[in-house]
Design a protein around this motif. Structure first.
Motif, mmCIF file in Angstrom:
data_model
loop_
_atom_site.group_PDB
_atom_site.id
_atom_site.type_symbol
_atom_site.label_atom_id
_atom_site.label_comp_id
_atom_site.label_asym_id
_atom_site.label_seq_id
_atom_site.Cartn_x
_atom_site.Cartn_y
_atom_site.Cartn_z
ATOM 1 N N LEU A 12 0.822 -1.213 0.000
ATOM 2 C CA LEU A 12 0.000 0.000 0.000
ATOM 3 C C LEU A 12 0.858 1.267 0.000
ATOM 4 C CD1 LEU A 12 -2.898 -1.065 2.380
ATOM 5 C CD2 LEU A 12 -3.019 -0.668 -0.107
ATOM 6 N N GLN A 13 2.046 1.216 0.612
ATOM 7 C CA GLN A 13 2.949 2.361 0.544
ATOM 8 C C GLN A 13 3.446 2.564 -0.885
ATOM 9 O OE1 GLN A 13 5.759 1.213 3.685
ATOM 10 N NE2 GLN A 13 5.201 3.096 4.763
ATOM 11 N N GLY A 16 -1.041 3.090 -3.048
ATOM 12 C CA GLY A 16 -2.208 3.168 -2.186
ATOM 13 C C GLY A 16 -3.533 3.013 -2.917
ATOM 14 N N ARG A 17 -3.488 2.917 -4.248
ATOM 15 C CA ARG A 17 -4.714 2.776 -5.030
ATOM 16 C C ARG A 17 -4.984 1.337 -5.463
ATOM 17 N NH1 ARG A 17 -5.802 7.846 -8.814
ATOM 18 N NH2 ARG A 17 -7.652 6.585 -9.043
ATOM 19 N N GLU A 42 -6.047 -0.312 9.585
ATOM 20 C CA GLU A 42 -6.623 1.037 9.556
ATOM 21 C C GLU A 42 -7.256 1.384 10.905
ATOM 22 O OE1 GLU A 42 -7.761 0.993 4.800
ATOM 23 O OE2 GLU A 42 -9.308 0.562 6.285
ATOM 24 N N TYR A 50 -4.614 7.677 3.597
ATOM 25 C CA TYR A 50 -4.101 7.541 2.239
ATOM 26 C C TYR A 50 -3.977 8.939 1.646
ATOM 27 C CZ TYR A 50 -5.446 2.718 3.017
ATOM 28 O OH TYR A 50 -5.558 1.452 3.533
#
Length: 152
Positions: A12-13, A16-17, A42, A50
Motif C-alpha cells: 500500500l505504501q 495506495g490505489r 486502519e 491515504y
C-alpha cells in the motif's frame, strides 16, 4: 503485527490505489482475509490514511528549505508555544525534535527565495523564544521514499 501485515503495508505504501483483489494477489492472500487485515491495520491506527504524492515543482513550490531552530529556553511555555505555532504554519511540512546543538529541524516548501524571506520575517520571527535560525537549501534530491525499510 506479523510479516503478512508488513507485506500489506509495503504494497500500500508503494501504491495506495491497489484494489483489494490486486493487494490480495500481491501479498498471496485470498481477498477476504486481506480485507480483514487491511481494515484492522486502519482501525488500529497503523495505517493512518491515504494520500496523493504530488511533485513539489509541478505544484509551484520548487524550493525545499531545511531549517534548524534553537530555542532560547526549554521552559514549558516556550516549547509549547513554538510547537503550537509550527503546527499552525502550512509552509512547514515536517518538524523533527532533534538532538545536538539545535532543537528542531523543519522542512519547508516555498515558491522562491522571496517566499522564504517572507516566511522567515512573517512566520518564524513572530514566534517568541527562538534563539537561532540556520537555513540550508536543498538543491537536489538523491532519494525520497515513503516506503519503510524491512526490519533487520
Amino acid at each position: 503485527m506479523d510479516s503478512k501485515d508488513r507485506q500489506i503495508i509495503k504494497a500500500l505504501q508503494e501504491n495506495g490505489r491497489l484494489t483489494n483483489q490486486d493487494l490480495a494477489e500481491k501479498v498471496n492472500l485470498s481477498p477476504s482475509p486481506c480485507l480483514r487485515r487491511t481494515r484492522a491495520l486502519e482501525e488500529s491506527g497503523v495505517i493512518k490514511g491515504y494520500t496523493a504524492i504530488v511533485d513539489e515543482k509541478a505544484y509551484g513550490l520548487p524550493i525545499t528549505v531545511l531549517v534548524r531552530i534553537r530555542l532560547e529556553s526549554h521552559a514549558g511555555a516556550v516549547v509549547n508555544l513554538f510547537e503550537k505555532k509550527v503546527c499552525e504554519t502550512e509552509q512547514i511540512l515536517d518538524c523533527y525534535v532533534i538532538s545536538g546543538t539545535d532543537d528542531y529541524l523543519l522542512r519547508v516548501l516555498v515558491e522562491d527565495l522571496q517566499g522564504y524571506e517572507t516566511f522567515v520575517r512573517v512566520k518564524l520571527h513572530a514566534i517568541p523564544g527562538i534563539a537561532s535560525i540556520d537555513t540550508s537549501f536543498a538543491y537536489g534530491i538523491l532519494k525520497q521514499s515513503s516506503v519503510f525499510p524491512r526490519l533487520l
